[in-house]
Design a protein around this motif. Structure first.
Motif, PDB file in Angstrom:
ATOM      1  N   TRP A 147       0.778  -1.251  -0.144  1.00  0.00           N
ATOM      2  CA  TRP A 147      -0.080  -0.036   0.012  1.00  0.00           C
ATOM      3  C   TRP A 147       0.700   1.258   0.059  1.00  0.00           C
ATOM      4  O   TRP A 147       0.623   2.463  -0.641  1.00  0.00           O
ATOM      5  CB  TRP A 147      -0.865  -0.067   1.282  1.00  0.00           C
ATOM      6  N   ARG A 148       2.218   1.155   0.723  1.00  0.00           N
ATOM      7  CA  ARG A 148       2.891   2.434   0.656  1.00  0.00           C
ATOM      8  C   ARG A 148       3.471   2.603  -0.579  1.00  0.00           C
ATOM      9  O   ARG A 148       3.612   3.821  -1.079  1.00  0.00           O
ATOM     10  CB  ARG A 148       4.149   2.044   1.816  1.00  0.00           C
ATOM     11  N   ASP A 149       3.820   1.677  -1.557  1.00  0.00           N
ATOM     12  CA  ASP A 149       4.641   1.970  -2.586  1.00  0.00           C
ATOM     13  C   ASP A 149       3.545   1.912  -3.917  1.00  0.00           C
ATOM     14  O   ASP A 149       3.888   2.085  -5.011  1.00  0.00           O
ATOM     15  CB  ASP A 149       5.711   0.930  -2.753  1.00  0.00           C
ATOM     16  N   GLY A 150       2.456   1.585  -3.537  1.00  0.00           N
ATOM     17  CA  GLY A 150       1.236   1.859  -4.569  1.00  0.00           C
ATOM     18  C   GLY A 150       1.122   0.409  -5.379  1.00  0.00           C
ATOM     19  O   GLY A 150       0.264   0.587  -6.373  1.00  0.00           O
ATOM     20  N   THR A 151       1.891  -0.662  -5.130  1.00  0.00           N
ATOM     21  CA  THR A 151       1.405  -1.736  -5.552  1.00  0.00           C
ATOM     22  C   THR A 151       0.321  -2.636  -5.306  1.00  0.00           C
ATOM     23  O   THR A 151      -0.002  -3.615  -5.868  1.00  0.00           O
ATOM     24  CB  THR A 151       2.585  -2.694  -5.756  1.00  0.00           C
ATOM     25  N   ARG A 152      -0.396  -2.129  -4.225  1.00  0.00           N
ATOM     26  CA  ARG A 152      -1.501  -2.685  -3.938  1.00  0.00           C
ATOM     27  C   ARG A 152      -2.600  -1.468  -3.436  1.00  0.00           C
ATOM     28  O   ARG A 152      -1.961  -0.442  -2.948  1.00  0.00           O
ATOM     29  CB  ARG A 152      -1.599  -3.411  -2.601  1.00  0.00           C
ATOM     30  N   SER A 153      -3.741  -1.270  -4.177  1.00  0.00           N
ATOM     31  CA  SER A 153      -4.717  -0.228  -3.960  1.00  0.00           C
ATOM     32  C   SER A 153      -6.001  -0.556  -3.998  1.00  0.00           C
ATOM     33  O   SER A 153      -6.824   0.060  -4.458  1.00  0.00           O
ATOM     34  CB  SER A 153      -4.282   0.905  -5.044  1.00  0.00           C
ATOM     35  N   ASN A 154      -6.541  -1.880  -3.640  1.00  0.00           N
ATOM     36  CA  ASN A 154      -7.663  -2.552  -3.868  1.00  0.00           C
ATOM     37  C   ASN A 154      -8.712  -2.395  -2.649  1.00  0.00           C
ATOM     38  O   ASN A 154      -9.667  -2.951  -2.352  1.00  0.00           O
ATOM     39  CB  ASN A 154      -7.672  -3.747  -4.441  1.00  0.00           C
ATOM     40  N   ASP A 155      -8.089  -1.322  -1.736  1.00  0.00           N
ATOM     41  CA  ASP A 155      -8.803  -1.171  -0.514  1.00  0.00           C
ATOM     42  C   ASP A 155      -9.986  -0.432  -0.626  1.00  0.00           C
ATOM     43  O   ASP A 155     -10.219   0.588  -1.600  1.00  0.00           O
ATOM     44  CB  ASP A 155      -7.964  -0.620   0.664  1.00  0.00           C
ATOM     45  N   THR A 156     -11.055  -0.436   0.195  1.00  0.00           N
ATOM     46  CA  THR A 156     -12.236   0.284   0.358  1.00  0.00           C
ATOM     47  C   THR A 156     -12.063   1.760   0.277  1.00  0.00           C
ATOM     48  O   THR A 156     -11.390   2.081   1.589  1.00  0.00           O
ATOM     49  CB  THR A 156     -13.450  -0.122   1.371  1.00  0.00           C
ATOM     50  N   ASN A 157     -12.191   2.781  -0.483  1.00  0.00           N
ATOM     51  CA  ASN A 157     -12.191   3.943  -0.415  1.00  0.00           C
ATOM     52  C   ASN A 157     -10.774   4.669   0.037  1.00  0.00           C
ATOM     53  O   ASN A 157     -10.304   5.504   0.473  1.00  0.00           O
ATOM     54  CB  ASN A 157     -13.052   4.561   0.611  1.00  0.00           C
ATOM     55  N   GLN A 158      -9.781   3.759  -0.537  1.00  0.00           N
ATOM     56  CA  GLN A 158      -8.462   3.814  -0.302  1.00  0.00           C
ATOM     57  C   GLN A 158      -8.031   4.167   1.090  1.00  0.00           C
ATOM     58  O   GLN A 158      -6.842   5.074   1.508  1.00  0.00           O
ATOM     59  CB  GLN A 158      -8.008   5.232  -1.236  1.00  0.00           C
ATOM     60  N   LEU A 159      -8.626   3.571   2.063  1.00  0.00           N
ATOM     61  CA  LEU A 159      -8.214   3.914   3.504  1.00  0.00           C
ATOM     62  C   LEU A 159      -7.088   3.252   3.835  1.00  0.00           C
ATOM     63  O   LEU A 159      -6.267   4.165   4.577  1.00  0.00           O
ATOM     64  CB  LEU A 159      -9.322   3.184   4.333  1.00  0.00           C
ATOM     65  N   MET A 160      -6.411   1.977   3.388  1.00  0.00           N
ATOM     66  CA  MET A 160      -5.255   1.543   3.599  1.00  0.00           C
ATOM     67  C   MET A 160      -4.020   2.331   3.098  1.00  0.00           C
ATOM     68  O   MET A 160      -3.013   2.500   3.610  1.00  0.00           O
ATOM     69  CB  MET A 160      -5.307   0.203   3.429  1.00  0.00           C
ATOM     70  N   VAL A 161      -4.333   3.056   1.904  1.00  0.00           N
ATOM     71  CA  VAL A 161      -3.194   3.602   1.070  1.00  0.00           C
ATOM     72  C   VAL A 161      -2.790   4.844   1.980  1.00  0.00           C
ATOM     73  O   VAL A 161      -1.591   5.057   2.209  1.00  0.00           O
ATOM     74  CB  VAL A 161      -3.627   4.041  -0.014  1.00  0.00           C
ATOM     75  N   GLY A 162      -3.752   5.578   2.570  1.00  0.00           N
ATOM     76  CA  GLY A 162      -3.477   6.609   3.390  1.00  0.00           C
ATOM     77  C   GLY A 162      -2.883   6.377   4.771  1.00  0.00           C
ATOM     78  O   GLY A 162      -1.861   7.128   5.176  1.00  0.00           O
ATOM     79  N   VAL A 163      -3.136   5.436   5.299  1.00  0.00           N
ATOM     80  CA  VAL A 163      -2.629   4.931   6.665  1.00  0.00           C
ATOM     81  C   VAL A 163      -1.279   4.581   6.513  1.00  0.00           C
ATOM     82  O   VAL A 163      -0.383   4.637   7.131  1.00  0.00           O
ATOM     83  CB  VAL A 163      -3.630   3.815   7.110  1.00  0.00           C
ATOM     84  N   ALA A 164      -1.071   3.718   5.485  1.00  0.00           N
ATOM     85  CA  ALA A 164       0.007   2.795   5.321  1.00  0.00           C
ATOM     86  C   ALA A 164       1.254   3.842   4.998  1.00  0.00           C
ATOM     87  O   ALA A 164       2.250   3.805   5.397  1.00  0.00           O
ATOM     88  CB  ALA A 164       0.029   1.800   4.329  1.00  0.00           C
ATOM     89  N   LYS A 165       0.923   4.737   4.227  1.00  0.00           N
ATOM     90  CA  LYS A 165       1.683   5.798   4.029  1.00  0.00           C
ATOM     91  C   LYS A 165       2.254   6.781   4.863  1.00  0.00           C
ATOM     92  O   LYS A 165       3.361   7.475   4.727  1.00  0.00           O
ATOM     93  CB  LYS A 165       1.338   6.743   2.535  1.00  0.00           C
ATOM     94  N   ALA A 166       1.512   6.982   5.773  1.00  0.00           N
ATOM     95  CA  ALA A 166       1.881   7.645   6.897  1.00  0.00           C
ATOM     96  C   ALA A 166       2.937   7.026   8.038  1.00  0.00           C
ATOM     97  O   ALA A 166       3.310   7.527   8.929  1.00  0.00           O
ATOM     98  CB  ALA A 166       0.477   8.175   7.797  1.00  0.00           C
ATOM     99  N   LEU A 167       2.965   5.751   7.837  1.00  0.00           N
ATOM    100  CA  LEU A 167       3.908   4.758   8.788  1.00  0.00           C
ATOM    101  C   LEU A 167       5.200   4.755   8.139  1.00  0.00           C
ATOM    102  O   LEU A 167       5.311   4.762   6.890  1.00  0.00           O
ATOM    103  CB  LEU A 167       3.219   3.590   8.888  1.00  0.00           C
ATOM    104  N   ASN A 168       6.142   4.670   8.934  1.00  0.00           N
ATOM    105  CA  ASN A 168       7.634   4.747   8.633  1.00  0.00           C
ATOM    106  C   ASN A 168       7.831   3.235   8.575  1.00  0.00           C
ATOM    107  O   ASN A 168       7.035   2.106   9.317  1.00  0.00           O
ATOM    108  CB  ASN A 168       8.631   5.449   9.409  1.00  0.00           C
ATOM    109  N   ASP A 169       8.935   2.662   8.310  1.00  0.00           N
ATOM    110  CA  ASP A 169       9.575   1.340   8.232  1.00  0.00           C
ATOM    111  C   ASP A 169       9.401   0.737   9.749  1.00  0.00           C
ATOM    112  O   ASP A 169       8.739  -0.585   9.636  1.00  0.00           O
ATOM    113  CB  ASP A 169      10.850   1.209   7.611  1.00  0.00           C
TER     114      ASP A 169
END
Length: 216
Positions: A174-196
């Motif tokens: 989700w962080r690098d954009g290779t997965r984006s099939n989550d509802t309303n893109q919720l996980m994309v935003g959360v994951a990108k806010a997390l560090n390693d």
């Protein structure tokens, strides 16, 4: 008023369909689909459907049927990427996807106690998983995935009993954009806010909940 014999026939037909679906689902899980390219789930996800942590293969047992069928449909369409699952999903029929999803959802899973958030938030890692960090727009994982990460409905699957390596891989996807099939893109935003470090910490927290003691 509907005649009794018609009710009995309808009930028998429904039961017959349910038995056929259950049989097909178990067959796909243990032997694979009618298309030889649809390999058996058991080979990667284990006889109990609980996955193989060492290889990063996720738990499927007990996940909602709606969630599982959506993931298979997304693998089939290419909206979710995975070199193993994409060709396998494409080889499954619609009926096989529905049947194996129902069979997996019905499989038993180890009981994990539901714990109060305040009882568990004793470290920074636990606080991130349970409460998030609203100063950075990060909700607690359990606010969507339910108390203790046990899952809520078809859109928020269980996080407990998933291998840490699998959870890390999905968060990074989700962080690098290779997965984006989550509802309303919720996980994309959360994951990108997390560090390693936070990705690893959250994954370890839920993976290590296996067998923990707790109270409701």
């Amino acid at each position: 008023m509907i005649p009794l014999d018609r009710i009995l026939v309808s009930g028998a037909l429904l039961l017959s369909l349910q038995i056929a679906q259950a049989t097909e689902g178990r067959t796909v899980f243990t032997q694979g689909g009618q298309n030889p390219a649809a390999m058996a789930c058991i080979g990667c996800h284990g006889a109990d459907g609980m996955g193989m942590a060492a290889a990063g293969f996720p738990r499927l047992a007990g996940l909602p049927a709606g969630y599982l069928s959506k993931q298979l449909a997304d693998f089939r369409s290419g909206s979710r990427k995975n070199p193993i699952m994409e060709p396998l999903a494409k080889a499954l029929s619609d009926s096989e996807i529905q049947s194996v999803s129902a069979a997996l959802a019905a499989m038993p899973t180890p009981k994990t106690p539901v714990v109060r958030r305040q009882q568990m938030a004793s470290s920074p890692d636990e606080k991130l998983a349970l409460y998030g960090d609203w100063s950075r727009g990060i909700p607690g994982c359990v606010q969507c995935h339910g108390p203790g990460g046990l899952g809520v409905g078809e859109h928020f699957p269980p996080l407990v009993h998933q291998p840490a390596s699998y959870l890390v891989a999905q968060l990074n996807a989700w962080r690098d954009g290779t997965r984006s099939n989550d509802t309303n893109q919720l996980m994309v935003g959360v994951a990108k806010a997390l560090n390693d470090e936070e990705v690893k910490a959250v994954a370890d927290y839920f993976a290590n909940r296996i067998g923990q003691e707790g109270t409701q």
